[in-house]
Write a protein that holds these residues in place. Structure first.
Motif, PDB file in Angstrom:
ATOM      1  N   ASN A 157      52.910  20.549  -9.397  1.00 38.44           N
ATOM      2  CA  ASN A 157      51.922  20.872  -8.363  1.00 38.44           C
ATOM      3  C   ASN A 157      51.536  19.651  -7.518  1.00 38.44           C
ATOM      4  OD1 ASN A 157      50.165  22.519  -7.009  1.00 38.44           O
ATOM      5  ND2 ASN A 157      48.674  22.720  -8.673  1.00 38.44           N
TER       6      ASN A 157
ATOM      7  N   ARG B 154      38.789  31.650 -20.984  1.00 42.40           N
ATOM      8  CA  ARG B 154      38.286  30.321 -20.639  1.00 42.40           C
ATOM      9  C   ARG B 154      37.168  30.477 -19.627  1.00 42.40           C
ATOM     10  NH1 ARG B 154      41.249  25.671 -17.011  1.00 42.40           N
ATOM     11  NH2 ARG B 154      40.059  26.717 -15.373  1.00 42.40           N
TER      12      ARG B 154
ATOM     13  N   TYR C 251      35.649  21.799 -10.711  1.00 38.57           N
ATOM     14  CA  TYR C 251      36.950  22.206 -11.221  1.00 38.57           C
ATOM     15  C   TYR C 251      36.836  23.558 -11.937  1.00 38.57           C
ATOM     16  CZ  TYR C 251      40.680  23.201 -14.260  1.00 38.57           C
ATOM     17  OH  TYR C 251      41.674  23.900 -14.876  1.00 38.57           O
TER      18      TYR C 251
ATOM     19  N   ASP D 189      37.464  23.937 -20.322  1.00 44.81           N
ATOM     20  CA  ASP D 189      38.296  22.807 -19.898  1.00 44.81           C
ATOM     21  C   ASP D 189      37.418  21.752 -19.229  1.00 44.81           C
ATOM     22  OD1 ASP D 189      40.240  21.126 -18.912  1.00 44.81           O
ATOM     23  OD2 ASP D 189      41.459  22.722 -18.014  1.00 44.81           O
TER      24      ASP D 189
ATOM     25  N   HIS E  51      38.691  18.931 -18.172  1.00 49.32           N
ATOM     26  CA  HIS E  51      39.596  18.373 -17.161  1.00 49.32           C
ATOM     27  C   HIS E  51      39.554  16.851 -17.054  1.00 49.32           C
ATOM     28  CE1 HIS E  51      42.117  19.120 -13.505  1.00 49.32           C
ATOM     29  NE2 HIS E  51      42.479  20.124 -14.280  1.00 49.32           N
TER      30      HIS E  51
ATOM     31  N   GLU F 222      38.980  21.666 -24.061  1.00 49.23           N
ATOM     32  CA  GLU F 222      40.240  21.099 -23.555  1.00 49.23           C
ATOM     33  C   GLU F 222      40.036  19.830 -22.740  1.00 49.23           C
ATOM     34  OE1 GLU F 222      42.385  24.161 -21.577  1.00 49.23           O
ATOM     35  OE2 GLU F 222      43.349  22.779 -20.180  1.00 49.23           O
TER      36      GLU F 222
ATOM     37  N   GLU G  48      48.250  18.907 -21.280  1.00 54.69           N
ATOM     38  CA  GLU G  48      48.979  19.569 -20.189  1.00 54.69           C
ATOM     39  C   GLU G  48      49.679  18.566 -19.267  1.00 54.69           C
ATOM     40  OE1 GLU G  48      45.628  21.752 -18.564  1.00 54.69           O
ATOM     41  OE2 GLU G  48      45.579  20.428 -16.835  1.00 54.69           O
TER      42      GLU G  48
ATOM     43  N   ARG H 160      48.893  21.009 -25.773  1.00 56.55           N
ATOM     44  CA  ARG H 160      48.949  21.820 -24.554  1.00 56.55           C
ATOM     45  C   ARG H 160      50.221  21.617 -23.729  1.00 56.55           C
ATOM     46  NH1 ARG H 160      46.500  25.329 -22.204  1.00 56.55           N
ATOM     47  NH2 ARG H 160      45.838  24.237 -20.329  1.00 56.55           N
TER      48      ARG H 160
ATOM     49  N   HIS I 230      49.993  24.956 -21.590  1.00 56.75           N
ATOM     50  CA  HIS I 230      49.538  25.073 -20.210  1.00 56.75           C
ATOM     51  C   HIS I 230      50.336  26.201 -19.545  1.00 56.75           C
ATOM     52  CE1 HIS I 230      48.944  22.645 -16.222  1.00 56.75           C
ATOM     53  NE2 HIS I 230      47.916  23.425 -16.455  1.00 56.75           N
TER      54      HIS I 230
ATOM     55  N   PRO J 244      49.390  27.543 -16.056  1.00 55.88           N
ATOM     56  CA  PRO J 244      48.624  27.786 -14.834  1.00 55.88           C
ATOM     57  C   PRO J 244      49.461  28.561 -13.833  1.00 55.88           C
ATOM     58  CG  PRO J 244      49.579  25.620 -14.715  1.00 55.88           C
ATOM     59  CD  PRO J 244      49.992  26.194 -16.047  1.00 55.88           C
TER      60      PRO J 244
ATOM     61  N   ASP K 104      50.356  27.414 -11.225  1.00 51.35           N
ATOM     62  CA  ASP K 104      51.223  26.473 -10.510  1.00 51.35           C
ATOM     63  C   ASP K 104      52.507  26.140 -11.251  1.00 51.35           C
ATOM     64  OD1 ASP K 104      48.431  24.788 -11.261  1.00 51.35           O
ATOM     65  OD2 ASP K 104      50.248  23.853 -12.022  1.00 51.35           O
TER      66      ASP K 104
ATOM     67  N   GLU L 156      48.155  30.161 -22.241  1.00 54.41           N
ATOM     68  CA  GLU L 156      47.322  30.323 -21.041  1.00 54.41           C
ATOM     69  C   GLU L 156      48.067  31.189 -20.028  1.00 54.41           C
ATOM     70  OE1 GLU L 156      46.787  26.720 -18.767  1.00 54.41           O
ATOM     71  OE2 GLU L 156      44.967  27.485 -17.826  1.00 54.41           O
TER      72      GLU L 156
ATOM     73  N   LEU M 264      46.509  19.061  -4.874  1.00 60.48           N
ATOM     74  CA  LEU M 264      45.333  19.211  -5.716  1.00 60.48           C
ATOM     75  C   LEU M 264      44.224  18.362  -5.098  1.00 60.48           C
ATOM     76  CD1 LEU M 264      47.046  18.890  -9.198  1.00 60.48           C
ATOM     77  CD2 LEU M 264      45.893  20.915  -8.289  1.00 60.48           C
TER      78      LEU M 264
ATOM     79  N   TRP N 205      40.056  13.662 -11.234  1.00 61.45           N
ATOM     80  CA  TRP N 205      39.815  15.032 -10.791  1.00 61.45           C
ATOM     81  C   TRP N 205      40.061  15.984 -11.953  1.00 61.45           C
ATOM     82  CZ3 TRP N 205      43.192  19.273 -10.578  1.00 61.45           C
ATOM     83  CH2 TRP N 205      42.555  20.458 -10.118  1.00 61.45           C
TER      84      TRP N 205
HETATM   85  C1  GCO Z   1      44.622  24.385 -16.786  1.00 59.83           C
HETATM   86  C2  GCO Z   1      44.761  23.219 -15.890  1.00 59.83           C
HETATM   87  C3  GCO Z   1      45.032  23.512 -14.464  1.00 59.83           C
HETATM   88  C4  GCO Z   1      45.425  22.235 -13.736  1.00 59.83           C
HETATM   89  C5  GCO Z   1      46.496  22.520 -12.747  1.00 59.83           C
HETATM   90  C6  GCO Z   1      46.985  21.283 -12.055  1.00 59.83           C
HETATM   91  O1  GCO Z   1      44.059  24.207 -17.841  1.00 59.83           O
HETATM   92  O2  GCO Z   1      45.118  25.449 -16.424  1.00 59.83           O
HETATM   93  O3  GCO Z   1      43.801  22.251 -16.138  1.00 59.83           O
HETATM   94  O4  GCO Z   1      43.981  24.187 -13.842  1.00 59.83           O
HETATM   95  O5  GCO Z   1      44.347  21.654 -13.092  1.00 59.83           O
HETATM   96  O6  GCO Z   1      47.530  23.147 -13.407  1.00 59.83           O
HETATM   97  O7  GCO Z   1      48.100  21.570 -11.303  1.00 59.83           O
END
Ligand code: GCO
Ligand code: MG
Length: 405
Positions: free
Chosen positions: A39, A149, A161, A213, A215, A239, A265, A286, A315, A317, A319, A342, A392, A405
């Protein structure tokens, strides 16, 4: 049956968001698909594959998955890293897809067969305030999810986020030539999060599995405090509490809280997580099978984790493409130490381009029984969606300094 690779082609497409897809074809006409989406850095992996990997694949035997993995990993001298490992991951997925199609079996059968009937799957709930979040959690429960989540807005912050910005679902990447900038305030978040989770737990009762999460935003001691403050909410996992590259940080968090921890992730190899696994500092790893070198390498990470009672919780997502989701589900179905997958779901355009056989029912996903990964990339449909730059967000603290971030 012969399986010599005759072509390897990279396709970048954007059905609602950008995806990088690898197409590998054998001399017998078997087509294998791999996901290579990173991503916000999509074109770097596309070039790595197109310019440096595809020419090496032509002439190789598609059946030699492990040897090709070793060739692409050991054979470049420059090891690991998100771009390299996503590229190797895409090749690995495509070769498992080919092997499954050649043998007429879904990939999970080649990995040892199913050890469970379905894969516990969690999705995202998002709300600016607590009532909105509770509605979102309820909506996901109504869809059948048994694990959710929850991410909520923080008083005083205009973007957070995991929290949607007016759209029904949260999507972190924004179209445009530059990332948007967000403001982050850890104290405001730490003050608010326990109130949110006490309310959510009270609303849903004891059974629903709740996840959250952070993050990568906290220092070890802040993370420890959050873990402690959320203990009454009985999370399934908390997470990414600290930036993932410092494996020692989790030691301090672990010493202070019984909240289960998940991380990884952004990891892309076993070397990124071997210490936290061996020291039992986490409960769920993850790694996404594509970003961490494909099914072949992630299987090794899961097997290593099994020795230490750490479970897979990959992970998934929006993306990464449905090819990655399917690879993950195939591996999960055959992995004894697995926790939860997820799954955010996709816009309709994504399913038009990636025709998939995986299913979701009553909280559990299944990869389906089509040969290979069970996802076919529709090249005609993809042509309608050209690549558009998207990034992002980035984040600054209130004093204007860049932060995670
Ligand atoms: C999650 C992740 C995503 C990431 C994203 C970045 O737990 O799904 O933290 O939200 O931020 O995949 O590209
Ligand atoms: Mg995350």
């Amino acid at each position: 049956m012969s399986s010599i690779i005759v072509s390897a082609e990279v396709i970048v497409t954007s059905p609602s968001r950008n995806f990088v897809t690898l197409k590998v074809v054998t001399d017998d006409g078997v087509v294998g698909w791999g996901d290579a989406t990173l991503n916000g850095r999509e074109l770097a992996v596309a070039s790595y594959l197109r310019d440096h990997v595809a020419p090496l694949l032509v002439g190789k035997d598609a059946e030699q998955i492990e040897d090709t993995w070793q060739y692409l990993y050991k054979g470049v001298y420059w090891r690991r890293g998100p771009v390299t490992m996503a590229a190797i991951g895409a090749v690995d997925l495509a070769l498992w897809d080919i092997k499954g199609k050649m043998l007429n079996r879904p990939v999970y059968q080649l990995l040892g067969g199913a050890v469970r009937t379905g894969i516990l799957t969690y999705t995202h709930a998002t709300g600016w305030d607590i009532p909105e979040l509770l509605d979102s959690v309820d909506a996901k429960r109504e869809l059948g999810f048994r694990a959710v989540r929850a991410q909520s807005g923080v008083p005083g912050l205009s973007t957070v986020y995991g929290v949607h910005k007016g759209e029904p679902e949260y999507e972190p990447a924004g179209r445009g030539a530059r990332p948007i900038e967000e403001v982050w305030d850890t104290d405001a978040y730490l003050n608010h999060a326990p109130k949110v989770f006490n309310a959510v737990r009270e609303h849903v009762g004891p059974e629903l599995k709740l996840l959250h999460d952070a993050h990568h935003r906290l220092t070890p001691i802040e993370a420890a405090r959050l873990g402690k403050d959320l203990e009454d909410a009985r999370l399934f996992w908390l997470e990414d509490v600290t930036p993932a590259e410092n494996q020692d940080a989790l030691k301090y968090v672990r010493e202070h809280t019984t909240t289960p921890l998940a991380i990884g992730e952004v990891f892309n190899s076993i070397w990124d997580c071997k210490d936290i696994i061996a020291n039992q500092l986490i409960d769920y790893i993850r790694v996404c099978p594509m970003h961490s070198g494909g099914i072949s390498h992630t299987k090794k990470i899961y097997s290593f984790a099994e020795l230490y009672n750490v479970k897979g919780g990959p992970h998934g997502p929006s993306d990464v493409s449905p090819l990655s989701i399917s690879a993950s589900l195939n591996l999960a179905l055959a992995t004894p130490n697995f926790g939860a997958q997820e799954f955010m779901g996709y816009a309709k355009e994504v399913s038009d381009v990636f025709e998939h056989s995986y299913t979701f029912e009553d909280g559990y996903m299944h990869p389906g029984d089509l040969p290979g990964l069970g996802v076919e990339f529709n090249e005609e449909a993809a042509k309608a969606y050209p690549y558009t730059p998207a990034y992002l967000p980035v984040a600054r603290t209130r004093d204007g300094a860049m932060t995670n971030w």
